[in-house]
Design a protein around this motif. Sequence first.
Motif, PDB file in Angstrom:
ATOM      1  N   GLN A 152       0.817  -1.213   0.000  1.00  0.00           N
ATOM      2  CA  GLN A 152       0.000   0.000   0.000  1.00  0.00           C
ATOM      3  C   GLN A 152       0.845   1.255   0.000  1.00  0.00           C
ATOM      4  N   ASN A 153       2.136   1.114  -0.190  1.00  0.00           N
ATOM      5  CA  ASN A 153       3.032   2.267  -0.162  1.00  0.00           C
ATOM      6  C   ASN A 153       3.101   2.995  -1.494  1.00  0.00           C
ATOM      7  N   GLN A 154       2.376   2.498  -2.470  1.00  0.00           N
ATOM      8  CA  GLN A 154       2.396   3.117  -3.782  1.00  0.00           C
ATOM      9  C   GLN A 154       1.037   3.764  -4.057  1.00  0.00           C
ATOM     10  N   LYS A 155       0.993   4.544  -5.109  1.00  0.00           N
ATOM     11  CA  LYS A 155      -0.256   5.201  -5.481  1.00  0.00           C
ATOM     12  C   LYS A 155      -1.316   4.156  -5.832  1.00  0.00           C
ATOM     13  N   VAL A 156      -0.870   3.110  -6.506  1.00  0.00           N
ATOM     14  CA  VAL A 156      -1.771   2.009  -6.858  1.00  0.00           C
ATOM     15  C   VAL A 156      -1.326   0.782  -6.069  1.00  0.00           C
ATOM     16  N   TYR A 157      -2.268   0.137  -5.403  1.00  0.00           N
ATOM     17  CA  TYR A 157      -1.944  -1.045  -4.609  1.00  0.00           C
ATOM     18  C   TYR A 157      -1.466  -2.170  -5.522  1.00  0.00           C
ATOM     19  N   THR A 158      -0.462  -2.890  -5.033  1.00  0.00           N
ATOM     20  CA  THR A 158      -0.006  -4.080  -5.744  1.00  0.00           C
ATOM     21  C   THR A 158      -0.138  -5.281  -4.808  1.00  0.00           C
ATOM     22  N   PHE A 159      -0.332  -6.441  -5.424  1.00  0.00           N
ATOM     23  CA  PHE A 159      -0.606  -7.665  -4.669  1.00  0.00           C
ATOM     24  C   PHE A 159       0.478  -8.700  -4.955  1.00  0.00           C
ATOM     25  N   TYR A 160       0.767  -9.513  -3.958  1.00  0.00           N
ATOM     26  CA  TYR A 160       1.788 -10.554  -4.095  1.00  0.00           C
ATOM     27  C   TYR A 160       1.405 -11.741  -3.195  1.00  0.00           C
ATOM     28  N   PRO A 161       1.804 -12.947  -3.590  1.00  0.00           N
ATOM     29  CA  PRO A 161       1.456 -14.128  -2.774  1.00  0.00           C
ATOM     30  C   PRO A 161       2.290 -14.171  -1.502  1.00  0.00           C
ATOM     31  N   LEU A 162       1.678 -14.586  -0.416  1.00  0.00           N
ATOM     32  CA  LEU A 162       2.386 -14.728   0.855  1.00  0.00           C
ATOM     33  C   LEU A 162       2.898 -16.152   1.061  1.00  0.00           C
ATOM     34  N   TYR A 163       2.443 -17.070   0.220  1.00  0.00           N
ATOM     35  CA  TYR A 163       2.903 -18.461   0.274  1.00  0.00           C
ATOM     36  C   TYR A 163       3.358 -18.857  -1.117  1.00  0.00           C
ATOM     37  N   SER A 164       4.322 -19.753  -1.167  1.00  0.00           N
ATOM     38  CA  SER A 164       4.776 -20.243  -2.462  1.00  0.00           C
ATOM     39  C   SER A 164       3.739 -21.204  -3.042  1.00  0.00           C
ATOM     40  N   GLN A 165       3.838 -21.412  -4.336  1.00  0.00           N
ATOM     41  CA  GLN A 165       2.939 -22.358  -4.989  1.00  0.00           C
ATOM     42  C   GLN A 165       3.152 -23.758  -4.398  1.00  0.00           C
ATOM     43  N   ASN A 166       4.394 -24.107  -4.132  1.00  0.00           N
ATOM     44  CA  ASN A 166       4.707 -25.420  -3.566  1.00  0.00           C
ATOM     45  C   ASN A 166       4.065 -25.586  -2.188  1.00  0.00           C
ATOM     46  N   GLU A 167       4.110 -24.551  -1.358  1.00  0.00           N
ATOM     47  CA  GLU A 167       3.495 -24.629  -0.026  1.00  0.00           C
ATOM     48  C   GLU A 167       1.989 -24.841  -0.130  1.00  0.00           C
ATOM     49  N   CYS A 168       1.349 -24.129  -1.036  1.00  0.00           N
ATOM     50  CA  CYS A 168      -0.104 -24.262  -1.193  1.00  0.00           C
ATOM     51  C   CYS A 168      -0.477 -25.620  -1.779  1.00  0.00           C
ATOM     52  N   GLN A 169       0.307 -26.095  -2.742  1.00  0.00           N
ATOM     53  CA  GLN A 169       0.030 -27.408  -3.324  1.00  0.00           C
ATOM     54  C   GLN A 169       0.181 -28.500  -2.261  1.00  0.00           C
ATOM     55  N   HIS A 170       1.203 -28.378  -1.436  1.00  0.00           N
ATOM     56  CA  HIS A 170       1.417 -29.368  -0.383  1.00  0.00           C
ATOM     57  C   HIS A 170       0.246 -29.349   0.610  1.00  0.00           C
ATOM     58  N   ALA A 171      -0.202 -28.161   1.001  1.00  0.00           N
ATOM     59  CA  ALA A 171      -1.320 -28.050   1.943  1.00  0.00           C
ATOM     60  C   ALA A 171      -2.595 -28.651   1.346  1.00  0.00           C
ATOM     61  N   GLU A 172      -2.841 -28.380   0.064  1.00  0.00           N
ATOM     62  CA  GLU A 172      -4.033 -28.936  -0.589  1.00  0.00           C
ATOM     63  C   GLU A 172      -3.934 -30.450  -0.692  1.00  0.00           C
ATOM     64  N   ALA A 173      -2.750 -30.954  -1.005  1.00  0.00           N
ATOM     65  CA  ALA A 173      -2.561 -32.409  -1.100  1.00  0.00           C
ATOM     66  C   ALA A 173      -2.793 -33.066   0.253  1.00  0.00           C
TER      67      ALA A 173
END
Length: 132
Positions: A62-83
């Motif tokens: 939120q430090n920019q004029k336009v908000y930018t978004f980024y993942p807080l977890y890696s794809q591997n972490e999310c895939q492992h959790a879903e598995a």
Amino acid sequence: MSTSMPSISEAEWRVMNVLWERSPLTANEIISSLEGQTDWNPKTIRTLLNRLVQKNAVGVNQNQKVYTFYPLYSQNECQHAEAQSFLQRIYSGALKSMLVQFIQKESLSDEEIQELRSILDAKQSSTDHPKK
């Protein structure tokens, strides 16, 4: 992986995949990336993005004029959790049962079978000779 890993819906996965490919991105960039892949309107994508932020799966700069978004977890972490979740829900945590069913029901190429054999051999070798 943390036990507080957020549960991500199928629709939210589409948004996460965009962010894993490239981030940080603005909401409009995410919307543009999903055009042609889905028939969702921009409001739907913004709602999914907001849900991911509320779940702490996506961070906001939120430090920019336009908000930018980024993942807080890696794809591997999310895939492992879903598995893990799938394994618990469907197979009561019995990994062997799940693997046997998939291997017996799915057609595998010789290359895939060899790759699986190599993974199992490496796993067996590491359990026969554990690291000290």
